[in-house]
Design a protein around this motif. Structure first.
Motif, mmCIF file in Angstrom:
data_model
loop_
_atom_site.group_PDB
_atom_site.id
_atom_site.type_symbol
_atom_site.label_atom_id
_atom_site.label_comp_id
_atom_site.label_asym_id
_atom_site.label_seq_id
_atom_site.Cartn_x
_atom_site.Cartn_y
_atom_site.Cartn_z
ATOM 1 N N GLY A 130 0.782 -1.224 0.000
ATOM 2 C CA GLY A 130 0.000 0.000 0.000
ATOM 3 C C GLY A 130 0.815 1.275 0.000
ATOM 4 O O GLY A 130 0.281 2.355 -0.273
ATOM 5 N N ALA A 182 -9.078 -3.965 -5.502
ATOM 6 C CA ALA A 182 -8.570 -2.619 -5.749
ATOM 7 C C ALA A 182 -8.839 -2.119 -7.163
ATOM 8 O O ALA A 182 -9.279 -0.976 -7.353
ATOM 9 N N ALA A 184 -9.838 1.049 -5.759
ATOM 10 C CA ALA A 184 -8.646 1.904 -5.811
ATOM 11 C C ALA A 184 -7.972 1.765 -7.176
ATOM 12 O O ALA A 184 -6.824 1.340 -7.280
ATOM 13 N N TRP A 196 -4.297 2.966 -7.976
ATOM 14 C CA TRP A 196 -3.165 2.368 -7.272
ATOM 15 C C TRP A 196 -2.055 1.953 -8.234
ATOM 16 O O TRP A 196 -0.904 1.816 -7.837
ATOM 17 N N LEU A 246 -1.606 4.133 -2.148
ATOM 18 C CA LEU A 246 -2.991 4.280 -1.725
ATOM 19 C C LEU A 246 -3.130 5.417 -0.726
ATOM 20 O O LEU A 246 -2.274 5.618 0.137
ATOM 21 N N GLU A 285 -8.769 4.895 0.315
ATOM 22 C CA GLU A 285 -8.618 3.713 -0.539
ATOM 23 C C GLU A 285 -8.162 2.505 0.273
ATOM 24 O O GLU A 285 -8.616 1.379 0.042
#
Length: 296
Positions: A67, A100, A122, A125, A130, A134
Motif C-alpha cells: 500500500g 482494488a 482503488a 493504485w 494508496l 482507498e
C-alpha cells in the motif's frame, strides 16, 4: 490480538461494493490456493480467501508494504512482492488486486502471470500509493471475502462507493434477500486489530429460525468461517450493526469501533468509518455457509 471468540462473531458474511454492475472482461481464471477465481458480475463476489493465508505474519507484512507505493511500474508490471512466493500469498495478492482495480485493469508479474481487477475500490493504485480512504475500502473488501469454512458462496456487496452504483432490484441481484454483516477498518496499518465487523439482526433471526442451536453457535460459526483455525484474528466483532452504525438517506453506513457509545460520542472514542461494506446472501446459501449450525 484478541481471542477469536470475542472478535469473530460479526464476521458472518460480508458486504462489499464492486465495479459498477458489469461482468469482468473475458479472462483466464486465476489459480489461487483455494480455487480458480471465476469472474463475477459485480457487485457479486465469491468469498473464498483463506484466513490462514491473509493473517499469516509474512503475508500480512507484504500486504501492508504494497500500500505504500504504486502497485505496478512501467508497462503494468507488478512490483516485486513476497506474496508471489507461496500459493497462499498469491491468493492474498489475487483478492487484493480484484478488490482494488477495476474490471478493465490487469497487472502482470515479471514471469507473465496476470492479476485481474474486478471491484474497483482503488483503480489509481497502479500509478501511486494508496490514500487512507482507498486503504479502508480495499481492506473492507478483503475482510468480506475471508472464509475459513470451505463453503464458498456468492455474496452481494453493497455500500456508498461509486463502483457499487447498481439497481439491486434487477437480476441477478434480487435473489440476495438475507442481510448478513458489515465490515470496516484498515489492514494496511500496523497493529493486532486491523478491522471490525458487525452482524445484521436479520441474519441472527434467520439462523434462529433454522436451528435452535444457532444462537449458541454464532461465535463458533464465525470463528470457522472468517478466522479459520487461528487462535487469534485481526478483526474485532463489535456487536449488532444497529448499535455501532448510523445510516444516511441512501442506507449507507458510517460505523464506529464501540457499540452504543460510538454513534453518540463519535470522535472521542476513535475514528468513524464511512468506508463500510455490507453483504447479503441468498437464502439457499445460508445452510451451506453455516452448515455447522445444524438443524435441530
Amino acid at each position: 490480538m484478541l481471542s477469536i471468540r470475542s472478535v469473530a462473531v460479526g464476521l458472518l458474511g460480508a458486504g462489499v461494493f464492486t465495479a459498477g454492475c458489469v461482468a469482468a472482461p473475458d479472462a483466464e481464471p486465476v489459480e489461487t490456493a483455494e480455487l480458480p477465481m471465476r469472474r463475477n458480475v459485480v457487485p457479486i463476489g465469491a468469498n473464498g480467501l483463506n484466513p490462514n493465508d491473509f493473517w499469516a505474519p509474512a503475508n500480512r507484512a507484504a500486504f501492508q508494504a504494497l500500500g505504500g507505493a504504486a502497485l505496478a511500474g512501467a508497462g503494468g508490471v507488478l512490483v516485486a512482492t513476497p506474496l508471489r512466493a507461496t500459493a497462499g500469498g498469491k491468493s492474498v495478492l489475487d483478492y487484493t488486486v480484484r478488490c482494488a482495480l477495476s474490471a478493465d485493469q490487469v497487472v502482470r508479474a515479471p514471469n507473465g502471470d496476470k492479476y485481474y481487477g474486478e471491484f474497483g475500490f482503488a483503480p489509481e493504485w497502479t500509478g501511486r500509493a494508496l490514500n487512507t480512504s482507498e486503504q479502508r475500502w480495499v481492506s473492507a473488501c478483503i475482510f468480506q471475502h475471508l472464509n475459513g469454512s470451505g463453503e464458498h458462496v456468492d455474496i452481494l456487496l453493497e455500500g456508498g462507493h461509486d463502483a457499487l452504483a447498481c439497481n439491486l432490484d434487477d437480476e441477478p441481484f434480487a435473489d440476495f434477500i438475507v442481510k448478513d454483516a458489515t465490515m470496516f477498518g484498515n489492514a494496511f496499518l500496523p497493529g493486532p486489530i486491523a478491522g471490525y465487523a458487525c452482524i445484521d439482526a436479520d441474519l441472527a433471526g434467520v439462523l434462529s429460525g433454522l436451528s435452535l442451536s444457532c444462537p449458541l453457535d454464532t461465535n463458533l460459526l464465525a470463528l470457522t468461517r472468517l478466522c479459520g483455525h487461528l487462535p487469534t484474528c485481526g478483526v474485532a466483532f463489535v456487536g449488532l450493526c444497529d448499535l455501532v452504525c448510523t445510516r444516511d438517506a441512501a442506507g449507507n453506513s458510517t460505523c464506529h469501533t464501540l457499540p452504543l457509545l460510538g454513534p453518540v460520542l463519535g470522535p472521542l472514542l476513535g475514528p468513524a468509518y464511512s468506508e463500510t461494506i455490507r453483504s447479503e446472501l441468498r437464502d439457499t446459501d445460508i445452510l451451506p455457509l453455516y452448515g455447522s449450525c445444524g438443524l435441530l
